[in-house]
Every structure is written in structure tokens, then in C-alpha cells.
Design a protein around this motif. Sequence first.
Motif, short mmCIF file in Angstrom:
data_model
loop_
_atom_site.label_atom_id
_atom_site.label_comp_id
_atom_site.label_asym_id
_atom_site.label_seq_id
_atom_site.Cartn_x
_atom_site.Cartn_y
_atom_site.Cartn_z
N TYR A 96 0.97 -1.24 -0.05
CA TYR A 96 -0.05 -0.05 -0.08
C TYR A 96 0.94 1.25 0.00
CZ TYR A 96 -4.07 2.91 1.26
OH TYR A 96 -5.26 3.65 1.13
N ALA A 97 0.45 2.27 -0.54
CA ALA A 97 1.20 3.53 -0.86
C ALA A 97 0.90 4.41 0.37
CB ALA A 97 1.05 3.98 -2.13
N CYS A 98 1.41 4.34 1.46
CA CYS A 98 1.13 5.05 2.71
C CYS A 98 2.28 4.89 3.75
CB CYS A 98 -0.35 4.94 3.15
SG CYS A 98 -0.80 5.77 4.80
N HIS A 99 2.62 5.72 4.27
CA HIS A 99 3.38 5.80 5.50
C HIS A 99 2.78 4.86 6.49
CE1 HIS A 99 6.12 9.11 4.30
NE2 HIS A 99 7.10 8.80 5.03
N ASN A 100 3.61 4.34 7.34
CA ASN A 100 3.19 3.73 8.68
C ASN A 100 3.51 4.37 9.75
OD1 ASN A 100 1.94 0.65 8.68
ND2 ASN A 100 3.25 0.63 6.97
N THR A 101 2.72 5.45 9.75
CA THR A 101 2.71 6.76 10.87
C THR A 101 1.48 6.74 11.58
OG1 THR A 101 2.37 8.17 9.23
CG2 THR A 101 4.78 7.72 9.60
N THR A 102 0.64 5.73 11.82
CA THR A 102 -0.59 5.76 12.53
C THR A 102 -0.05 6.09 13.99
OG1 THR A 102 -1.27 3.89 11.39
CG2 THR A 102 -2.78 4.68 12.79
N LEU A 103 0.75 5.34 14.45
CA LEU A 103 1.29 5.42 15.88
C LEU A 103 2.82 6.27 16.04
CD1 LEU A 103 0.42 1.62 16.63
CD2 LEU A 103 -0.81 3.71 16.87
N SER A 104 2.63 6.96 17.24
CA SER A 104 4.12 7.65 17.38
C SER A 104 4.60 7.48 18.82
CB SER A 104 3.84 9.20 17.15
OG SER A 104 3.12 9.67 17.74
N SER A 105 4.17 6.11 19.34
CA SER A 105 4.37 6.24 20.75
C SER A 105 5.76 5.44 21.08
CB SER A 105 3.36 5.03 21.50
OG SER A 105 3.73 3.57 20.84
N PHE A 106 6.16 4.99 22.21
CA PHE A 106 7.45 4.49 22.36
C PHE A 106 7.41 2.95 22.56
CE2 PHE A 106 8.30 8.98 22.88
CZ PHE A 106 9.70 8.68 22.52
N GLN A 107 6.42 2.37 22.09
CA GLN A 107 6.32 0.82 22.10
C GLN A 107 6.50 0.44 20.58
OE1 GLN A 107 2.02 0.98 23.55
NE2 GLN A 107 2.76 -0.34 25.20
N TRP A 108 7.23 -0.66 20.60
CA TRP A 108 7.30 -1.39 19.25
C TRP A 108 6.34 -2.00 18.65
CZ3 TRP A 108 12.02 -0.01 18.86
CH2 TRP A 108 13.23 -0.26 19.50
N SER A 109 6.02 -1.81 17.28
CA SER A 109 4.86 -2.04 16.51
C SER A 109 5.02 -2.07 15.15
CB SER A 109 3.45 -1.44 17.08
OG SER A 109 3.30 -0.10 16.31
#
Length: 269
Positions: A211-224
Motif C-alpha cells: 500500500y502506498a502510505c506511511h506506517n505512521t498511524t502511531l508515534s508511541s514508544f512501543q514497538w509495533s
Amino acid sequence: LPPEWSAAQSWQAGTAKVNITPRQFMPMSGYASRGAKHADGKLTDLRAKALVLQDEEGRRGVLVTYDLIGIDDGLSKDICGTLAEKHGLQRKQIALNFSHTHTGPVVAKNLRPMHYMLLDEANRKLVDEYAKFVQQRTIAVVGDAIADLGPAKLTWGSGAATFAANRRNNPESEIAQRREAGKVAGPFDHDVPVLAVRGDDEQLKAVVFGYACHNTTLSSFQWSGDYAGFAQIEIEKAHADCVALYWAGCGGDQNPLPRRKVEHAKEYG
């Protein structure tokens, strides 16, 4: 997933996956504002996955996908050089692809002006050691996929997902109203290309999708693995013994919007 691809050929396919979650907390990649602060938890494991395809003439291609933001040229050359030594693979036979998750670790000197160049010696050591770990796990997972080679049927298709929006043209605070009004601005690519690999028993052996989209839904300090990680998890839950591999498309100006919440990442996945 019609139409069948190269049905006249006798394909072979092998798959494998391996856990590449850092064994200790370390600096995270993707956002310069994090500085050297370490991750402090885990939402999902990070994995490297391999798909080896072989045609009826014995020619092989290898795709390795990672729940990582990316790697630098040096690590790429080291990985591909070792794959040549151990498995006889030429560089043109190897594709390394990354989900570009922003909730993974710093890897070698990738994005070094944001990360490696600003880290102290202790954190650089963590980053360098993790890069060696990724290299070792990559060699192992490709070897496992080669050992798994067996008869396969390949089909392809394309779906769609509409959560990507152009981040240059749409203020994040306005995206919900714009989407409801049908006024989301800017270019986008909502296609979800899919390659399905089935064994002799017709059961799914691998699903490759992007898919043409950043994987930037999250910005926490948890690995995912962000939305791509959740998508892979859901596919593998739904199809026993299937390996789901995600590759990042041309989504440099695309963000998953709205975002910031774990439920958004799960929904998009």
C-alpha cells in the motif's frame, strides 16, 4: 484472485518468518524529536519474512520483508553478500523491502542525520549490534524459505483501502470533515496489489501485499508494525500456516488519517 499468473509454469515456493524484535530497549527510528529516548514497551512483535519463488527452469527470486523503517546501503550490501556466499544468490535475485513503520528501532546508519550521527557511543553500540542481529536473522530466514520450497500456484489481484491521504494538502485536523464531504485533496494511490501463493492442497502459503502510505498511524514508544503489522497478523490468524508479507508502496507524501490511536492502526490493518 483471478487471473491466474503464468499457469503453464510449474512454480515452486518456500516461505519462512523470524522474530526481529530488539532483545533490549533501544532508540526508535522515524521521528527526530524522539532523540535518544528508548522504546519502553511492545505493542506487537517485529518480524522478517522471506518468500522464495522458483520457476520451472530453476531460476529463483527472493523477497524479504521487514517490520522496520529501512536499512542503509552498507547493511544491504552485507546482507546480500552473505546471501551470495551461503545460498548462491546474485544481487538481482534479491529484493529487500520494508514496511517503513515509525515504531521500530534505529537500524545501522539508516536516516543517520536524524539518528546515528546524534547518538552517543553507548547508543551507537546498541544500533550496530542490532544491525548484526538483523543480518543474522535475514540469512537464517532465507535459508529456511529455500528449505521449504515445494509446488505452488500463483495468482494475483488488487483491492483498495481509502485511509491514505496526501499530507501536503490536507490538514490533519480537517481530514474527517473533508473525507465526509468528498473533498480530500491531492494525489493518492488507494490500490492494494496482492500476490497469493497456494500449495498443492490449495491452502494459502503466502500473501504478498502493499500500500502506498506511511506506517505512521502511531508515534508511541512501543514497538509495533503499525497498520501493516496488524494487517499481517490478521491474515495469518485467518489462514493457518500462511505467511503474510507487506511491502511499502510509493507513499512518501501519504499519511494514514486520522491517526495517533491504536484503534486506528488496528482498523486500517
